[in-house]
Design an enzyme around this catalytic site. Structure first.
Site, short mmCIF file in Angstrom:
data_model
loop_
_atom_site.label_atom_id
_atom_site.label_comp_id
_atom_site.label_asym_id
_atom_site.label_seq_id
_atom_site.Cartn_x
_atom_site.Cartn_y
_atom_site.Cartn_z
N HIS A 152 0.83 -1.20 0.00
CA HIS A 152 0.00 0.00 0.00
C HIS A 152 0.87 1.26 0.00
O HIS A 152 0.68 2.16 -0.81
CB HIS A 152 -0.90 -0.06 1.25
CG HIS A 152 -1.69 1.18 1.55
ND1 HIS A 152 -3.06 1.20 1.52
CD2 HIS A 152 -1.32 2.43 1.92
CE1 HIS A 152 -3.49 2.41 1.85
NE2 HIS A 152 -2.45 3.18 2.10
N GLU A 153 1.84 1.31 0.91
CA GLU A 153 2.66 2.52 1.05
C GLU A 153 3.65 2.68 -0.11
O GLU A 153 3.76 3.75 -0.69
CB GLU A 153 3.42 2.51 2.38
CG GLU A 153 2.54 2.46 3.62
CD GLU A 153 1.66 3.69 3.80
OE1 GLU A 153 1.86 4.70 3.10
OE2 GLU A 153 0.73 3.61 4.64
N HIS A 189 0.78 4.28 -2.87
CA HIS A 189 1.02 5.74 -2.88
C HIS A 189 2.24 6.11 -3.72
O HIS A 189 2.35 7.24 -4.19
CB HIS A 189 1.21 6.25 -1.45
CG HIS A 189 -0.02 6.16 -0.61
ND1 HIS A 189 -1.27 6.54 -1.06
CD2 HIS A 189 -0.21 5.73 0.68
CE1 HIS A 189 -2.16 6.36 -0.10
NE2 HIS A 189 -1.54 5.86 0.97
N GLU A 247 -6.50 6.60 -0.90
CA GLU A 247 -6.37 5.43 -0.01
C GLU A 247 -6.94 4.19 -0.70
O GLU A 247 -6.40 3.09 -0.58
CB GLU A 247 -7.07 5.66 1.33
CG GLU A 247 -6.44 6.74 2.20
CD GLU A 247 -4.95 6.51 2.46
OE1 GLU A 247 -4.50 5.35 2.50
OE2 GLU A 247 -4.23 7.50 2.63
#
Length: 726
Positions: free
Chosen positions: A449-450, A454, A507
């Site tokens: 995810h990070e 992103h 997100e």
């Protein structure tokens, strides 16, 4: 009876954040560096009180004054004499702990107000019987009178954070609405000013609206001061409206932040850290986001430090418009063993990025390999502690210069430990597997995810000089097959363009990247999962996501038809996408629980994750990226709001399911953090027990060196702006 979502239960989970071993391994210089950075973070974090609600700062001061005179144990005797039962006194302690942990009287996760779970007359008796009240009756009475009504009020508008009649916010004066926020954003864009460290105040002047944009800074003069060529402050006419840019928001707090950052500079490990702190200090002194960006550039260059930190007006989740940053500061120590896994993931990134569903043109020209470390948090000041972070949030820096990822290991270890009897909405046969693999699967999800969520994707931009960062004569939209016809212009950013949906949408995109890439065996191997274990990690990661989508309904407000938490809205959207995929991939049914009350069951067919599930996320993820890259706000908003809608029609009655979720919800855990103290030439760590009393003690001791002045400053700052909230 007050709805249980508006108070914190007496048995709420409160855990001490363990950092003793991490701190012990630091050198004396590193301990000093960590100590002074922590002090800067804690003082800056108090700004969140003023960013949350009109009454938060006064409630904080009231509690500090009470508990500085008497510990929770000493106050208990007073409470008993004042007629409080042990349950009522515990409810008061839990409320106080909640206010400290959330830095205000609204939950940091969900933005709902919480009030004390004891009658107001009982709390009134306790406050007036306290030693603090006996010692300073007039001052304490004024303080109690200033916040006692709002402390308990649950009028519709006060139940949650929001703009205008939708809720409470102190990022905008009480007379502002969405149109004011939009006009102010246009003005800020025209001046090339960021909204991150601002608040907006509107007043009437001769029947015309005038606006004050206030910058957070230690300096209160609006003219150019030492270190600046010219000031961005002054009065401006924009679209026939007067705008004034002023400095000095949270000035006493910003002064303390700068004081401690300057102290930390003496113990910096290298030139990058020194320059970074210098620029941060300049930013908080002058109210300059440009200086903060400069500091962030040095921060990115500071690869693999032993003590990692970041500080400033960072996340925009709680600004109803999505542009203003809440203050946060963290200080943490690198966990070397876990960080090695993340380093391997970074090395694999260039192989993994092409696996994502969008065409090559939609990916950054070069992947800027970030630092990705697992950290044990020493200090996290602000309204709440996340599990992972990808920063800085400045698009121009992330796109062309880089970013860093961190996973907060000691937070993950505590936050996601689950008891079987508290696991809701799952089949019995899934529960043991869920408990076993929830932690490891979430670690994989946070990493993907990070870093690749992103950290991926390109924004198409035409700069002020007319130059494009993509070939507009060749790049096509994969959804339509036609040439790209929209992009970001000049100083437009993702946050300013997509405003109210930007946080949740991003997100959602990052969560989808995690789901999509966790299907990749080499990724699972990096985290030490192979064979059947790897399959179980994938299954629990996907099951956890659809369950989180259902749990997300707690954070939807039916009256205003709005979501109060970006991540939970994102997970609900993913649940909708996977339900829409059909073919029995996800099952969601309403049932009656063993207690005879409404319940629900969510199931996932693990044999269809790699086929039906992967295809659904592939399609959806491409659409998310295309709308984002091309600045297609209308298309992105229509799709995202469509999936975010909570209704009672169709195959699932989500409004009724929301009632079931609220009935069976579990309160989010709170963390007790240690303090550090200089003793001669060394720094010692002061740790506290994982209880409401421990959390309270940690805060009363945190600011004991200048408590009276600090409390007076907070009351004064609150009083100055009090007329703006009416």
């Amino acid at each position: 009876m007050v709805d249980s979502q508006y108070y914190l239960p007496n048995d709420i989970g409160i855990s001490a954040l363990d950092c003793g071993e991490a701190f012990r391994l630091l050198s004396p210089q590193e301990k000093m560096y960590a100590h002074y950075l922590s002090r800067a973070a804690w003082y800056g974090g108090l700004a969140v009180l003023l960013q949350t609600s009109p009454e938060s700062a006064n409630i904080f001061v009231l509690l500090q004054k009470i508990f500085r005179k008497q510990t929770p144990a000493q106050l208990e005797q007073v409470a008993t004499a004042a007629g409080l039962s042990s349950e009522e006194y515990q409810a008061f302690l839990v409320y106080a702990a909640g206010l400290y942990a959330n830095m205000g009287n609204y939950k940091s996760f969900g933005d709902t107000k919480f009030i004390p779970n004891l009658p107001k007359d009982k709390l009134d008796s306790l406050v007036k019987a306290s030693q603090a009240f006996q010692d300073q009756p007039s001052e304490m009475k004024a303080l109690w009178d200033s916040c006692s009504c709002l402390l308990y009020s649950l009028e519709d508008r006060q139940k949650q954070l929001g703009l205008g009649d939708k809720g409470i916010t102190t990022y905008f004066s009480g007379n502002c609405c969405l149109e004011d926020a939009e006009l102010a954003q246009k003005f800020l864009d025209s001046k090339k000013l960021s909204a991150y460290n601002t608040r907006l105040f509107k007043r009437e002047n001769g029947g015309k609206a005038c606006y004050e944009v206030r910058l957070a800074s230690a300096v209160q003069k609006d003219c150019a001061v030492e270190g600046e060529c010219n000031s961005c402050c002054g009065s401006f006419n924009f679209e026939d409206t007067e705008f004034t840019v002023k400095r000095g928001d949270y000035a006493p707090l910003m002064e303390k932040v700068c004081y401690y950052l300057d102290k930390a500079q003496s113990y910096a490990a290298n030139e990058n850290q020194r320059k970074m702190l210098e620029e941060y200090s300049r930013s908080f002194t002058l109210g300059s986001i440009e200086a903060h960006k400069e500091g962030s550039r040095y921060w990115i260059k500071d690869k693999g430090p032993i003590v990692e930190s970041y500080i400033g007006f960072i996340e925009s989740y709680r600004d109803p418009f999505g542009s203003r940053g809440e203050f946060e500061g963290f200080v943490a120590v690198v966990n070397k063993a876990m960080s090695e896994r993340f380093a391997k993931l970074v090395s694999s990134a260039e192989v993994l990025l092409p696996e994502l569903p969008w065409p090559r043109d939609y990916e950054k020209d070069t992947f800027l390999k970030p630092d990705f470390t697992s950290l044990d948090v020493l200090t996290f000041a602000g309204s709440g502690i996340p599990a992972g972070i990808n920063i800085p949030n400045y698009d121009d820096i992330r796109q062309s210069e880089g970013f860093k990822n961190v996973s907060l290991g000691n937070v993950l270890a505590v936050a996601y430990a689950t008891q079987k009897e508290k696991l809701t909405f799952l089949e019995e046969e899934d529960k043991d597997l869920f408990i076993k693999w929830k932690g490891p699967s979430f670690e994989v999800q946070v990493g993907l995810h990070e870093l690749l969520g992103h950290g991926s994707g390109k924004l198409f931009v035409q700069d002020d000089k007319g130059k494009f960062n993509f070939d507009q004569t060749k790049v096509t939209n994969p959804e339509t097959g036609e040439l790209v016809s929209s992009w970001y212009r000049g100083s437009e950013t993702w946050d300013s363009k997509f405003s109210t949906i930007a946080s949740s949408y991003e997100e959602c995109r990052a969560e989808c990247v995690g789901l999509y890439l966790c299907l990749n065996n080499p990724v699972l191997s990096i985290f030490g999962h192979d064979g059947q274990d790897a399959e179980d990690v994938v299954y629990i990661n996907w099951l956890s996501m659809v369950r989180a989508g259902l749990l997300g309904l707690e954070f939807y407000t039916t009256e205003s038809k709005s979501w109060r938490q970006a991540h939970m809205q994102a997970r609900f959207v993913i649940l909708r996408v996977l339900l829409e995929a059909g073919e029995g991939l996800v099952g969601l049914e309403e049932v009656t629980g063993k207690d005879g009350k409404p319940d629900a069951r969510i199931t996932l067919d693990r044999s269809k994750i790699h086929t039906v599930g992967k295809h659904a996320i592939h399609r959806f993820l491409q659409k998310l990226q295309v709308f984002k890259s091309t600045a297609d706000v209308d298309g992105g908003r229509a799709m995202y709001n469509g999936y975010s809608a909570v209704g009672d029609g169709g195959a699932h009655n989500f409004l009724r399911l929301r009632e079931t979720v609220l009935l069976r919800k579990e309160a989010r855990k709170m963390f007790v953090q240690a303090n550090s103290r200089v003793n001669g030439d060394s720094v010692e760590l002061v740790e506290y027990e994982g209880s409401a009393a421990g959390l309270i003690r940690s805060f009363t001791e945190r600011f004991d060196e200048d408590a009276e002045k600090l409390e007076a400053d907070l009351v004064e700052m609150g009083k100055r702006d009090a007329p703006c909230w009416c």
